[in-house]
Design an enzyme around this catalytic site. Structure first.
Site, PDB file in Angstrom:
ATOM      1  N   HIS A 217      13.374  62.871  57.546  1.00 27.08           N
ATOM      2  CA  HIS A 217      14.561  62.446  56.774  1.00 27.08           C
ATOM      3  C   HIS A 217      14.309  62.538  55.269  1.00 27.08           C
ATOM      4  CE1 HIS A 217      16.805  60.705  60.264  1.00 27.08           C
ATOM      5  NE2 HIS A 217      15.593  60.527  60.730  1.00 27.08           N
TER       6      HIS A 217
ATOM      7  N   ASN B  17      21.566  57.298  63.469  1.00 24.88           N
ATOM      8  CA  ASN B  17      21.789  58.732  63.322  1.00 24.88           C
ATOM      9  C   ASN B  17      23.255  59.057  63.614  1.00 24.88           C
ATOM     10  OD1 ASN B  17      19.153  59.438  62.682  1.00 24.88           O
ATOM     11  ND2 ASN B  17      18.582  59.968  64.778  1.00 24.88           N
TER      12      ASN B  17
ATOM     13  N   TYR C 156       8.198  51.829  60.184  1.00 25.19           N
ATOM     14  CA  TYR C 156       8.908  51.976  58.907  1.00 25.19           C
ATOM     15  C   TYR C 156       8.208  51.245  57.753  1.00 25.19           C
ATOM     16  CZ  TYR C 156      12.592  54.384  61.418  1.00 25.19           C
ATOM     17  OH  TYR C 156      13.268  55.303  62.159  1.00 25.19           O
TER      18      TYR C 156
HETATM   19 FE1  HDE Z   1      13.042  57.150  62.167  1.00 26.80          FE
HETATM   20  N1  HDE Z   1      11.608  57.154  60.723  1.00 26.80           N
HETATM   21  N2  HDE Z   1      11.591  57.046  63.573  1.00 26.80           N
HETATM   22  N3  HDE Z   1      14.415  57.329  63.656  1.00 26.80           N
HETATM   23  N4  HDE Z   1      14.460  57.313  60.816  1.00 26.80           N
HETATM   24  C1  HDE Z   1      11.823  57.256  59.413  1.00 26.80           C
HETATM   25  O1  HDE Z   1      10.815  55.910  57.799  1.00 26.80           O
HETATM   26  C2  HDE Z   1      10.317  56.701  63.352  1.00 26.80           C
HETATM   27  C3  HDE Z   1      14.189  57.284  64.989  1.00 26.80           C
HETATM   28  C4  HDE Z   1      15.806  57.271  61.032  1.00 26.80           C
HETATM   29  O2  HDE Z   1      17.292  57.221  54.866  1.00 26.80           O
HETATM   30  C5  HDE Z   1      10.589  57.031  58.594  1.00 26.80           C
HETATM   31  O3  HDE Z   1      11.221  55.405  55.643  1.00 26.80           O
HETATM   32  C6  HDE Z   1       9.622  56.527  64.602  1.00 26.80           C
HETATM   33  C7  HDE Z   1      15.394  57.061  65.713  1.00 26.80           C
HETATM   34  C8  HDE Z   1      16.515  57.416  59.783  1.00 26.80           C
HETATM   35  O4  HDE Z   1      15.332  56.365  54.371  1.00 26.80           O
HETATM   36  C9  HDE Z   1       9.531  56.712  59.657  1.00 26.80           C
HETATM   37  C10 HDE Z   1      10.537  56.801  65.574  1.00 26.80           C
HETATM   38  C11 HDE Z   1      16.369  56.967  64.766  1.00 26.80           C
HETATM   39  C12 HDE Z   1      15.534  57.521  58.821  1.00 26.80           C
HETATM   40  C13 HDE Z   1      10.312  56.819  60.931  1.00 26.80           C
HETATM   41  C14 HDE Z   1      11.764  57.125  64.925  1.00 26.80           C
HETATM   42  C15 HDE Z   1      15.752  57.149  63.493  1.00 26.80           C
HETATM   43  C16 HDE Z   1      14.264  57.446  59.491  1.00 26.80           C
HETATM   44  C17 HDE Z   1      10.268  58.139  57.642  1.00 26.80           C
HETATM   45  C18 HDE Z   1      10.307  56.795  67.072  1.00 26.80           C
HETATM   46  C19 HDE Z   1      17.864  56.764  64.973  1.00 26.80           C
HETATM   47  C20 HDE Z   1      15.733  57.723  57.335  1.00 26.80           C
HETATM   48  C21 HDE Z   1      10.530  57.570  56.269  1.00 26.80           C
HETATM   49  C22 HDE Z   1       9.750  55.610  67.573  1.00 26.80           C
HETATM   50  C23 HDE Z   1      18.180  55.475  65.555  1.00 26.80           C
HETATM   51  C24 HDE Z   1      15.946  56.439  56.621  1.00 26.80           C
HETATM   52  C25 HDE Z   1      10.904  56.201  56.480  1.00 26.80           C
HETATM   53  C26 HDE Z   1      16.212  56.692  55.167  1.00 26.80           C
HETATM   54  C27 HDE Z   1      13.028  57.474  58.834  1.00 26.80           C
HETATM   55  C28 HDE Z   1       9.747  56.565  62.112  1.00 26.80           C
HETATM   56  C29 HDE Z   1      12.930  57.496  65.639  1.00 26.80           C
HETATM   57  C30 HDE Z   1      16.509  57.134  62.269  1.00 26.80           C
HETATM   58  C31 HDE Z   1       8.281  57.593  59.644  1.00 26.80           C
HETATM   59  C32 HDE Z   1       8.162  56.152  64.742  1.00 26.80           C
HETATM   60  C33 HDE Z   1      15.550  56.912  67.228  1.00 26.80           C
HETATM   61  C34 HDE Z   1      18.027  57.440  59.583  1.00 26.80           C
HETATM   62  O5  HDE Z   1       9.020  55.408  59.509  1.00 26.80           O
END
Ligand code: HDE
Length: 714
Positions: A92, A165, A379
């Site tokens: 993202h 999302n 996060y």
């Molecule tokens: Fe994320 N995800 N994600 N994700 N995600 C990040 O956090 C992660 C997942 C989502 O505009 C990271 O600050 C794991 C689902 C958005 O700043 C990180 C898993 C959904 C954003 C991270 C998921 C999301 C992130 C990268 C599986 C929809 C952007 C930078 C367990 C519900 C937020 C950060 C923004 C961002 C980890 C799966 C949505 C690495 C470990 C499912 C919208 O922490």
């Protein structure tokens, strides 16, 4: 200085009627605004506050001599510059943000005790960040990808982040697979290609080996992955959460954002062209909408499942690869979100905002969804390296409006001067402050929902997570024919970029054939693979044959053509009255009108007036618009008919199924292009023509034209 823009309601609630904590909220909001720095009328100074006399020349030993180390002004400036970048988000990374507010439609106390859901008068500030997933910070906006839809609610009881999302399911079921998935979708490790897309071997290798991804990949290959605008996307919290009321009664919920602008997409050819013609297409669209006062709006709703009904479905509520079809559990609207203020500074706000699904407030709680559970850890952990330590909550955009006293101390970038003499609890030196708040129905301390767990410690996937194809099939079968064709083309395009044939074949035979044999056969034919046999997995199928809520065709929105961009093509000799007529008629519907000329220079109307243009047809090609109008004026029409640029503009708009209206006398121009009139290709200036044009733009595309448009070169 406080922000000059005052549109965004940044007041939270009237002081005086609340607890001292809450009465502080307005003051807190104001202090968050005070960090906005306004240089107007200010002297240029160093970071230490010294006035600078010369910002053009380094201190040197003679005008042609070496620079002197002593130059603290130059050294401070360059040192700061050397450290301007922070690591981009691992996923993202490409995003854009906006401020706004949330307002509840009523009191939802029966559902949740969360304060921001109690009072329709209450305005809760929000910051939203939309993003793509795969590409780096500078990648294109219109790539085929999932879009992040993350909302930070600055509530009086603490920050609540709904980090979702634009698709309601995910690729994997367990957080431990996330690094594998992300490594697979990111550019290939040896050559860092492709940027921003999933059309490559490692992604398809992974997903074809991991059938739990089948449903989400179907969404990613659908038009949802190429939204027309960030304003025109649904948002989903994905996981099942819990809402808990003051009596402690919990319900399972799924969060939904429904855009009033409708759910619309680009066409693939448009998306690809836009990636080159305007890399910033979507962030620009959102920015301009807000700047022009056309504030996008979403309705927040929840699907509610009483605890007692947890096991009533043919899928597991804890499985993030499943939706609850809206036909089984309708979405109950809770309130609205309006985005009405652009950030003042991209880095300070959009780049530094730190979301975390673990940021919740009393009245909301998690479930045991194993993907959500892992996210709760990830996060905060990622912000520590991205934002340089554990004090990232002190960065203004992340700071809650609620007070946040505790005994956490020091660490990198500490901005708070803690006055207490005791940084531990219990203490008798500072009167025992800050103190715990017992859990309670309102304004109580946070209390986790007391779910009973009686289990073995085990590494295992629940059997109830095993059906990977029924909902992928439901999704495909719920699409219109056009949408199905787009899905076939998307799989064919993406797999066509996969170099290893065994990966293409595995996706077709082991994934697609289990979802829908016709889909598999169509993709196989496009790839030159042998016709697939019926899938070997016994797919039980869904309770429903179709879920109409899944088709974008059923989400046209309720704001008409408000905020839609219409190009008006002009040249010397254009009928100025005709331009005014169309402008007035369409502005009455709050559409955005842009006049385009052969160049950026003004044109001369038939009656000798100078008409300013907004851009040239080359500067703003047809892919940037929702519809085209060609006003009257014989000389101008002749000029357009002789211009390759204008002809390309019209043919491309036609190919992309957009509404095109010409003045009655412009019919010959349309005929000259060899185009047949249809519901969205119109000639006439009367009210009937205007109404037909508006209706066609409202419908987003002239789908009936698709077959005829195939013959037009891209
Ligand atoms: Fe994320 N995800 N994600 N994700 N995600 C990040 O956090 C992660 C997942 C989502 O505009 C990271 O600050 C794991 C689902 C958005 O700043 C990180 C898993 C959904 C954003 C991270 C998921 C999301 C992130 C990268 C599986 C929809 C952007 C930078 C367990 C519900 C937020 C950060 C923004 C961002 C980890 C799966 C949505 C690495 C470990 C499912 C919208 O922490």
């Amino acid at each position: 200085m406080p922000s000059k823009k005052t549109d965004a309601p940044r007041t939270s609630e009237a002081a005086g009627t609340q607890t001292p904590d809450r009465a502080n909220t307005n003051a807190k909001l104001q202090s968050l605004e005070d960090v906005r720095s306004d240089p107007t009328g200010q002297a240029l100074r160093t970071n230490q506050g010294v006035r600078i006399a010369d910002n053009q020349n380094t201190l040197k030993a003679g005008a042609r001599g070496p620079s002197l180390l002593e130059d603290f002004i130059m050294r401070e400036k360059i040192t700061h510059f050397d450290h301007e970048r922070i690591p981009e988000r691992i996923v993202h990374a490409r995003g854009t943000g906006a401020h706004g507010y949330f307002q509840s439609y009523g009191c939802h106390a029966e559902l949740s005790k969360a304060g921001f859901l109690q009072d329709p008068e209450k305005i809760t500030p929000v910051f939203v960040r939309f993003s793509t997933v795969q590409g780096p910070r500078g990648s294109g906006d219109t790539v085929r990808d999932v879009r992040g839809f993350a909302v930070k609610f600055y509530t009086d009881e603490g920050n609540f982040d709904l980090v979702g999302n634009n698709m309601p399911v995910f690729f994997i079921q367990d957080a431990i697979k996330f690094p594998d998935f992300v490594h697979a979708v990111k550019p290939e490790p040896h050559n860092e290609m492709p940027t921003g897309g999933s059309a490559h071997d490692t992604f398809w290798d992974f997903v074809s080996l991991v059938p739990e991804s089948a449903h989400m990949v179907m969404w990613a290959m659908s038009d949802r992955a190429i939204p027309r605008s960030l304003r025109m996307m649904e948002g989903f919290g994905i996981h099942t959460f819990r809402l808990i009321n003051a009596e402690g009664v919990a319900n399972f919920v799924k969060f939904h954002w429904k855009p009033r602008q409708g759910v619309h997409s680009l066409l693939w050819d448009e998306a690809q062209k836009l990636a080159g013609k305007d890399t910033d297409f979507q962030r620009r669209d959102l920015w301009e909408a807000i700047e022009t006062g056309d504030y996008p709006e979403w309705e927040l709703g929840v699907q509610i499942v009483p605890e007692a009904d947890e096991h009533k479905f043919d899928f597991d509520l804890l499985d993030p690869t499943k939706i609850i079809p809206e036909e089984l559990v309708p979405v109950t609207p809770l309130g609205k979100m309006v985005l009405n203020r652009n950030p003042d500074n991209f880095f300070a706000e959009t780049e530094q905002v730190a979301f975390c699904p673990g940021h919740i407030v009393p009245g909301i709680d998690f479930t045991n969804d194993p993907l959500l559970q892992g996210r709760l850890f990830s996060y905060t952990d990622t912000q520590i390296s991205r934002l340089g330590g554990p004090n990232f909550h002190q960065i203004p955009i992340n700071h809650p409006v609620a007070p946040n006293h505790n005994n956490q101390r020091d660490a990198m970038h500490q901005h708070v001067v803690h006055k207490g003499r005791a940084s531990y609890e219990p203490n008798s030196i500072d009167g025992g402050w800050p103190k715990e708040t017992p859990a309670g129905p309102q304004d109580g301390g946070f209390e986790s929902y007391q779910e009973r767990i009686d289990a073995h410690k085990i590494r295992e996937r629940s059997e109830s997570f095993a059906d990977h194809f029924s909902q992928a099939r439901l999704f495909f079968e719920s699409m219109s024919e056009t949408e199905q064709q787009h899905i076939v083309k998307a799989y064919s395009f993406e797999l066509g970029k996969v170099e290893r044939e065994h990966i293409r074949a595995r996706e077709v035979n082991e994934i697609l054939a289990n979802i829908d044999l016709q889909l598999a056969a169509a993709v196989a034919a496009n790839l030159g693979l042998p016709a697939p046999k019926a899938g070997t997995v016994k797919v039980k199928g869904s309770q429903l044959k179709q879920s109409p809520a899944l088709s974008q065709m059923n989400h046209l929105g309720d704001v008409g053509i408000k905020g839609r961009k219409i190009a008006v093509l002009v040249a010397d000799g254009v009928d100025g009255g005709s331009v005014d007529h169309w402008r007035k008629a369409l502005e009455a519907h709050s559409a955005r009108i842009l006049v385009l000329g052969p160049t950026s220079a003004p044109v001369k109307t038939a009656d000798g007036q100078m008409l300013a243009v907004d851009a040239s047809m080359e500067g703003m090609p047809s892919v940037m618009f929702d519809g085209v109008v060609v006003p009257g004026g014989k000389k101008a029409l002749d000029a357009l008919a002789a211009s390759g640029l204008a002809k390309h503009f019209l043919l491309e708009a036609y190919k992309h199924l957009k509404a095109i209206a010409s003045a009655a006398e412009g019919k010959s121009l349309i005929d000259g292009l060899g185009l047949k009139m249809d519901k969205g290709l119109l000639a006439g200036d009367d009210q009937k023509a205007v109404d037909a044009f508006v209706k066609a733009v409202e419908g987003h595309r002239v789908w009936e034209r698709e077959a005829a448009a195939e013959a037009i070169p891209a």
